[in-house]
Write a protein that holds these residues in place. Structure first.
Motif, PDB file in Angstrom:
ATOM      1  N   ASN A  76       0.852  -1.185   0.000  1.00 19.26           N
ATOM      2  CA  ASN A  76       0.000   0.000   0.000  1.00 19.26           C
ATOM      3  C   ASN A  76       0.887   1.235   0.000  1.00 19.26           C
ATOM      4  O   ASN A  76       1.937   1.232   0.654  1.00 19.26           O
ATOM      5  CB  ASN A  76      -0.904  -0.003   1.248  1.00 19.26           C
ATOM      6  N   SER A  79       1.315   2.728   3.750  1.00 15.77           N
ATOM      7  CA  SER A  79       1.412   1.908   4.967  1.00 15.77           C
ATOM      8  C   SER A  79       2.831   1.696   5.483  1.00 15.77           C
ATOM      9  O   SER A  79       3.019   1.147   6.561  1.00 15.77           O
ATOM     10  CB  SER A  79       0.746   0.560   4.735  1.00 15.77           C
ATOM     11  N   GLU A 167      -5.110   3.254 -11.946  1.00 18.97           N
ATOM     12  CA  GLU A 167      -4.046   2.326 -11.537  1.00 18.97           C
ATOM     13  C   GLU A 167      -3.834   1.215 -12.569  1.00 18.97           C
ATOM     14  O   GLU A 167      -2.713   0.746 -12.761  1.00 18.97           O
ATOM     15  CB  GLU A 167      -4.373   1.734 -10.166  1.00 18.97           C
ATOM     16  N   ASN A 341     -12.100   4.042   5.126  1.00 21.63           N
ATOM     17  CA  ASN A 341     -12.160   2.650   4.668  1.00 21.63           C
ATOM     18  C   ASN A 341     -11.055   1.873   5.372  1.00 21.63           C
ATOM     19  O   ASN A 341      -9.936   2.360   5.507  1.00 21.63           O
ATOM     20  CB  ASN A 341     -11.937   2.626   3.145  1.00 21.63           C
ATOM     21  N   HIS A 344      -9.235  -3.691   2.050  1.00 20.42           N
ATOM     22  CA  HIS A 344      -7.903  -3.703   1.446  1.00 20.42           C
ATOM     23  C   HIS A 344      -7.695  -2.647   0.360  1.00 20.42           C
ATOM     24  O   HIS A 344      -6.655  -2.011   0.309  1.00 20.42           O
ATOM     25  CB  HIS A 344      -7.567  -5.082   0.893  1.00 20.42           C
ATOM     26  N   PHE A 345      -8.660  -2.496  -0.543  1.00 19.97           N
ATOM     27  CA  PHE A 345      -8.441  -1.557  -1.654  1.00 19.97           C
ATOM     28  C   PHE A 345      -9.239  -0.269  -1.481  1.00 19.97           C
ATOM     29  O   PHE A 345     -10.213  -0.213  -0.733  1.00 19.97           O
ATOM     30  CB  PHE A 345      -8.769  -2.225  -2.993  1.00 19.97           C
ATOM     31  N   ASP A 346      -8.825   0.774  -2.223  1.00 19.57           N
ATOM     32  CA  ASP A 346      -9.387   2.110  -2.019  1.00 19.57           C
ATOM     33  C   ASP A 346     -10.683   2.336  -2.786  1.00 19.57           C
ATOM     34  O   ASP A 346     -11.235   3.420  -2.737  1.00 19.57           O
ATOM     35  CB  ASP A 346      -8.364   3.167  -2.434  1.00 19.57           C
ATOM     36  N   ASN A 347     -11.174   1.281  -3.501  1.00 15.73           N
ATOM     37  CA  ASN A 347     -12.378   1.522  -4.303  1.00 15.73           C
ATOM     38  C   ASN A 347     -13.683   1.330  -3.532  1.00 15.73           C
ATOM     39  O   ASN A 347     -14.757   1.394  -4.092  1.00 15.73           O
ATOM     40  CB  ASN A 347     -12.366   0.664  -5.575  1.00 15.73           C
ATOM     41  N   GLN A 368      -2.694  12.513   4.633  1.00 15.50           N
ATOM     42  CA  GLN A 368      -3.692  11.456   4.870  1.00 15.50           C
ATOM     43  C   GLN A 368      -4.967  11.916   5.600  1.00 15.50           C
ATOM     44  O   GLN A 368      -5.753  11.085   6.056  1.00 15.50           O
ATOM     45  CB  GLN A 368      -3.081  10.248   5.598  1.00 15.50           C
ATOM     46  N   ARG A 387      -7.861   4.962   1.289  1.00 21.49           N
ATOM     47  CA  ARG A 387      -7.123   3.700   1.469  1.00 21.49           C
ATOM     48  C   ARG A 387      -7.200   3.271   2.924  1.00 21.49           C
ATOM     49  O   ARG A 387      -7.674   4.018   3.768  1.00 21.49           O
ATOM     50  CB  ARG A 387      -5.667   3.891   1.034  1.00 21.49           C
ATOM     51  N   GLY A 392      -2.842   3.762   6.982  1.00 26.36           N
ATOM     52  CA  GLY A 392      -2.530   5.056   6.386  1.00 26.36           C
ATOM     53  C   GLY A 392      -2.411   6.151   7.435  1.00 26.36           C
ATOM     54  O   GLY A 392      -1.537   7.014   7.354  1.00 26.36           O
TER      55      GLY A 392
END
Ligand code: NAI
Length: 476
Positions: A76, A79, A167, A341, A344-347, A368, A387, A392
């Motif tokens: 990430n 992270s 991405e 969130n 795992h992913f930012d979507n 952040q 993320r 983060g």
């Protein structure tokens, strides 16, 4: 040694924290003691893609102690703990001027281009060869190798379309460049890999999809679904670090606020419990009737996001799914609602949609933590750009819980590397006796006194005195 981290002068600080973490990671230290003489990972070239934190540093040094040759990246962009990365590069016997540790390519605040560059760097050894093992978290390293081999076979890397996320275009560019530099590289890398051990729900999901489609190129161990991983890290880890993320980012008082947790799986259960513990009034959203019923019986209101979106103060998505909080949801939120969130992913949060709103303004409060001001003057606060907020905005899960996850990781690496022929291409979980072993290694540190079955009791319930104690279908 090749490496790229933020600042090697942070290594002493990292080393001091690693020393404290080792005491809190009894499972990993026990595995070191058990295997350091035999060195079962001698000959293993492990490429790791997992948050480069202090806890991961203890994992890396355990793999090295067991004989492995390791290269590492974070999974990430936000992270990495820069002092942990520095300490691993410098190593126990090195100095900033003469580093002797493990090549790490990671720093906090990478761009996406840098992130995929780092992943590529860790996938190639100085002699031009690739890894023979992957240790993955979320499946990005596994994805790059698979897609690279797939496009080499097809003879071309496709162009990203307008509908693709930004991405994806970067991943395709990375593959195009690397294939031009060394044609056939990814096919060779995929063929040399004996297996991957995958850390998280989202990465495991990708592996099962590939296995189903017949595209999985090497065997995989699903570490996430060891009971001592998902029922501990995902739940108790997030129970700790979700609050840490909120506090370090905003320091807002949580008690009395309305907090919405989207998803009531392992991560959602931990988050909801933590927020409740802080005195928040917690509301859960779910699509699965079983998890919705669990949430209701645990005392939470369960409703839809549309129903609660304009009444809540804090939002945390935990679904591993996408488009959970849409731009139109964010437009309807209360002034200074906190949106975050931990999946795992930012979507999970539609950040791209938010940025497209006409007249919206993004104000950095600090790295952040961003205030997004809508044209009508009201604003929301988004953590870690959507993320995972616990890594983060804070430092992720604490050492003790990660010791459980990472002991599973090390055991899984030993299994796949030393018993390759026992694992044809497919996705596996570790046998229950190893899961129980991981738990056992953590009992003493907590002063737990375990009851031993009598022979008669064991016979009565149909197990061995020394375990395993539950059938595989038992759910804990
Ligand atoms: P899970 O599968 O146990 O839970 C996800 C839950 O979300 C399920 O109950 C599912 O029914 C629900 N869900 C799916 N779509 C939904 C929707 N549209 N609305 C409401 N609920 C929905 O997965 P788990 O283990 O809880 O992991 C969740 C995510 O967190 C994954 O991406 C995982 O990789 C990640 N994770 C993050 C960690 C961290 O430290 N940040 C630690 C562990 C996991």
């Amino acid at each position: 040694m090749d490496y790229k981290v933020a600042d090697l002068s942070l290594a002493d600080f990292g080393r001091r924290e690693i020393r404290l973490a080792e005491h809190e990671m009894p499972g990993l230290m026990a595995v070191r003691e058990e295997y350091s003489a035999a060195k079962p990972l001698r000959g293993a070239k492990i490429m790791g893609s997992l948050h480069m934190t202090i806890q991961t540093a203890v994992l890396i040094e355990t793999l090295v102690e067991l004989g492995a040759d390791v290269r590492w990246v974070s999974c990430n962009i936000f992270s990495t703990q820069d002092h942990a990365a520095a300490a691993i590069v410098v190593g126990k016997d090195g100095t900033a001027e003469d580093p002797k540790g493990v090549p790490v390519f990671a720093w906090k605040g990478e761009t996406l281009e840098e992130y995929w560059w780092c992943t590529d760097q860790a996938l190639q050894w100085p002699d031009g060869s690739g890894p023979n093992m992957i240790l993955d978290d979320g499946g990005d390293a596994t994805l790059l190798v698979h897609k690279g081999a797939e496009y080499e076979k097809a003879g071309a890397v496709p162009q990203a379309t307008e509908d693709d996320p930004e991405e994806w275009g970067i991943i395709l560019d990375t593959l195009r460049r690397t294939i031009a530099e060394k044609p056939g590289r990814w096919t060779e890398t995929a063929a040399a890999i004996k297996g991957v051990t995958e850390e998280t729900t989202t990465g495991v999901h990708r592996l099962y999809e590939m296995a189903k489609a017949g595209t999985l190129a090497f065997p995989a161990i699903n570490v996430n679904d060891s009971v001592t991983k998902s029922k501990f890290d995902n739940k108790y880890g997030c129970r700790h670090s979700v609050i840490d993320g909120l506090n370090r980012a905003t320091d807002v008082l949580i008690g009395g606020k309305v907090a919405v947790v989207c998803g009531y799986g392992d991560v959602g259960k931990g988050c909801a419990e933590a927020l409740k513990g802080q005195g928040a009034r917690v509301v859960v959203t779910e699509i699965d009737p079983i998890c919705a019923l669990q949430a209701a019986m645990d005392g939470f209101q369960v409703t839809t996001l549309d129903d609660i979106v304009d009444k809540a103060d804090i939002f945390v998505t935990t679904t591993g799914n996408f488009n959970i909080i849409r731009a139109d949801h964010m437009a309807r939120m209360k002034h200074q609602a906190i949106v975050s969130n931990i999946g795992h992913f930012d979507n999970e949060i539609d950040m791209a949609g938010l940025a497209r709103i006409d007249g919206i303004e993004k104000i950095e409060i600090k790295p952040q933590v961003h205030e997004w001001r809508f044209p009508d003057g009201h604003s929301i606060i988004v953590l870690a750009e959507g993320r995972l907020m616990n890594l983060g905005c804070a430092t992720g899960h604490p050492s003790f819980v990660m010791s459980n996850s990472f002991t599973n990781q090390v055991i899984a690496q030993i299994e796949l590397f030393t018993k390759t022929e026992e694992y044809p291409v497919g996705v596996y979980v570790l046998p229950k006796h190893l899961d129980e072993k991981v738990a056992r290694l953590h009992l003493d540190a907590l002063g737990v006194k375990l009851t031993t079955l009598t022979k008669e009791q064991a016979a009565y319930i149909g197990v061995h005195v020394e375990g395993p104690y539950k059938p595989d279908h038992y759910r804990y």
